[in-house]
Scaffold this motif. Structure first.
Motif, mmCIF file in Angstrom:
data_model
loop_
_atom_site.group_PDB
_atom_site.id
_atom_site.type_symbol
_atom_site.label_atom_id
_atom_site.label_comp_id
_atom_site.label_asym_id
_atom_site.label_seq_id
_atom_site.Cartn_x
_atom_site.Cartn_y
_atom_site.Cartn_z
ATOM 1 N N ALA A 26 1.024 -0.946 0.145
ATOM 2 C CA ALA A 26 0.121 -0.581 0.413
ATOM 3 C C ALA A 26 0.680 1.179 0.122
ATOM 4 N N ASP A 27 1.218 2.082 -1.294
ATOM 5 C CA ASP A 27 1.454 2.993 -1.369
ATOM 6 C C ASP A 27 0.747 4.053 -0.346
ATOM 7 N N TYR A 28 1.559 5.238 -0.016
ATOM 8 C CA TYR A 28 1.843 6.579 0.341
ATOM 9 C C TYR A 28 2.463 7.250 0.465
ATOM 10 N N THR A 29 2.036 8.591 0.556
ATOM 11 C CA THR A 29 2.866 9.774 1.098
ATOM 12 C C THR A 29 2.253 10.627 2.023
ATOM 13 N N ILE A 30 2.829 11.213 2.922
ATOM 14 C CA ILE A 30 3.152 12.273 3.942
ATOM 15 C C ILE A 30 2.498 13.814 3.548
ATOM 16 N N THR A 31 1.651 14.221 3.775
ATOM 17 C CA THR A 31 2.495 15.637 3.338
ATOM 18 C C THR A 31 1.415 16.359 4.627
ATOM 19 N N GLY A 32 2.104 17.217 5.092
ATOM 20 C CA GLY A 32 1.717 18.201 6.246
ATOM 21 C C GLY A 32 0.651 16.816 7.516
ATOM 22 N N THR A 33 0.290 17.455 7.863
ATOM 23 C CA THR A 33 -0.765 16.631 8.581
ATOM 24 C C THR A 33 -1.956 14.906 8.247
ATOM 25 N N THR A 34 -1.656 14.811 7.425
ATOM 26 C CA THR A 34 -2.193 13.551 6.227
ATOM 27 C C THR A 34 -1.357 12.983 5.684
ATOM 28 N N ILE A 35 -1.941 11.347 5.817
ATOM 29 C CA ILE A 35 -1.144 10.647 4.772
ATOM 30 C C ILE A 35 -2.080 10.033 4.136
ATOM 31 N N VAL A 36 -1.759 10.215 2.872
ATOM 32 C CA VAL A 36 -2.654 9.855 1.582
ATOM 33 C C VAL A 36 -2.552 8.411 1.465
ATOM 34 N N PHE A 37 -3.292 7.215 1.398
ATOM 35 C CA PHE A 37 -3.152 6.443 0.282
ATOM 36 C C PHE A 37 -3.104 6.555 -1.256
ATOM 37 N N THR A 38 -2.163 6.051 -2.143
ATOM 38 C CA THR A 38 -2.587 6.287 -3.727
ATOM 39 C C THR A 38 -2.555 4.677 -4.099
ATOM 40 N N ARG A 39 -2.062 3.870 -3.313
ATOM 41 C CA ARG A 39 -2.306 2.484 -4.194
ATOM 42 C C ARG A 39 -2.430 1.270 -3.353
ATOM 43 N N THR A 40 -3.215 0.727 -3.402
ATOM 44 C CA THR A 40 -3.176 -0.758 -2.583
ATOM 45 C C THR A 40 -2.506 -2.183 -3.295
ATOM 46 N N GLU A 41 -2.313 -3.002 -3.937
ATOM 47 C CA GLU A 41 -1.937 -3.793 -5.048
ATOM 48 C C GLU A 41 -1.404 -5.050 -3.852
ATOM 49 N N VAL A 42 -2.167 -6.655 -4.806
ATOM 50 C CA VAL A 42 -2.261 -7.256 -3.967
ATOM 51 C C VAL A 42 -2.014 -8.223 -4.935
ATOM 52 N N ASP A 43 -0.989 -9.732 -4.957
ATOM 53 C CA ASP A 43 -0.721 -10.233 -6.051
ATOM 54 C C ASP A 43 -1.743 -11.474 -6.634
ATOM 55 N N PRO A 44 -2.563 -10.786 -7.915
ATOM 56 C CA PRO A 44 -3.888 -11.969 -8.042
ATOM 57 C C PRO A 44 -3.857 -13.140 -7.775
ATOM 58 N N THR A 45 -2.597 -13.871 -7.302
ATOM 59 C CA THR A 45 -3.051 -15.137 -7.068
ATOM 60 C C THR A 45 -3.173 -15.827 -5.135
ATOM 61 N N LYS A 46 -2.727 -14.374 -4.884
ATOM 62 C CA LYS A 46 -3.301 -14.431 -2.981
ATOM 63 C C LYS A 46 -4.181 -13.545 -2.953
ATOM 64 N N ARG A 47 -4.849 -12.848 -3.318
ATOM 65 C CA ARG A 47 -6.160 -12.181 -3.581
ATOM 66 C C ARG A 47 -7.344 -12.336 -2.216
ATOM 67 N N GLN A 48 -7.416 -14.431 -2.835
ATOM 68 C CA GLN A 48 -8.448 -14.612 -2.192
ATOM 69 C C GLN A 48 -8.166 -15.067 -0.166
ATOM 70 N N ALA A 49 -6.492 -14.409 0.208
ATOM 71 C CA ALA A 49 -6.709 -15.040 1.081
ATOM 72 C C ALA A 49 -6.364 -13.670 2.056
ATOM 73 N N GLY A 50 -7.409 -12.284 1.512
ATOM 74 C CA GLY A 50 -7.822 -11.523 2.561
ATOM 75 C C GLY A 50 -6.549 -10.618 2.880
ATOM 76 N N LEU A 51 -5.934 -10.674 2.616
ATOM 77 C CA LEU A 51 -3.984 -10.311 2.685
ATOM 78 C C LEU A 51 -4.030 -8.152 2.270
ATOM 79 N N GLY A 52 -5.450 -8.342 1.717
ATOM 80 C CA GLY A 52 -5.059 -6.481 1.188
ATOM 81 C C GLY A 52 -5.924 -5.939 2.623
ATOM 82 N N ALA A 53 -6.744 -7.014 3.012
ATOM 83 C CA ALA A 53 -7.683 -6.182 3.663
ATOM 84 C C ALA A 53 -6.775 -6.572 5.205
ATOM 85 N N GLN A 54 -6.019 -7.558 5.252
ATOM 86 C CA GLN A 54 -4.669 -7.180 6.600
ATOM 87 C C GLN A 54 -4.213 -6.678 6.449
ATOM 88 N N LEU A 55 -3.179 -5.857 5.670
ATOM 89 C CA LEU A 55 -2.252 -4.445 4.909
ATOM 90 C C LEU A 55 -2.849 -3.779 5.792
#
Length: 95
Positions: A26-55
């Motif tokens: 999960a990529d992010y940038t910090i600007t001042g007092t905010t953290i902007v989450f810009t992109r999340t990627e999970v290996d397609p073969t592992k998506r059903q394991a709920g890894l994105g939600a855990q991350l």
């Protein structure tokens, strides 16, 4: 299956590894007092394991622990996670 999640702040991303191999991030940038989450990627073969939600949950809990940043969910996966888990709403700055 051994899972590890960590904040790699030098790369501005949270990562999740499974058995020592990168499974997502999960990529992010910090600007001042905010953290902007810009992109999340999970290996397609592992998506059903709920890894994105855990991350994303780990990342949001980490932000909550810091107590200094507001979350801007530009990434649709992070936005959906927050919308589905109201206990994270107080972290959000949608402005």
């Amino acid at each position: 299956m051994s899972t590890e999640i960590r904040n790699e702040s030098d790369q501005s991303r949270y990562t999740i590894t499974v058995d020592g191999e990168l499974a997502g991030f999960a990529d992010y940038t910090i600007t001042g007092t905010t953290i902007v989450f810009t992109r999340t990627e999970v290996d397609p073969t592992k998506r059903q394991a709920g890894l994105g939600a855990q991350l994303v949950q780990f990342a949001l809990d980490d932000v909550r622990t810091s107590g200094t940043l507001a979350v801007v969910p530009k990434c649709s996966f992070v936005a959906h996670f927050i919308d589905s888990h109201p206990d994270y709403q107080e972290l959000v700055d949608r402005g």
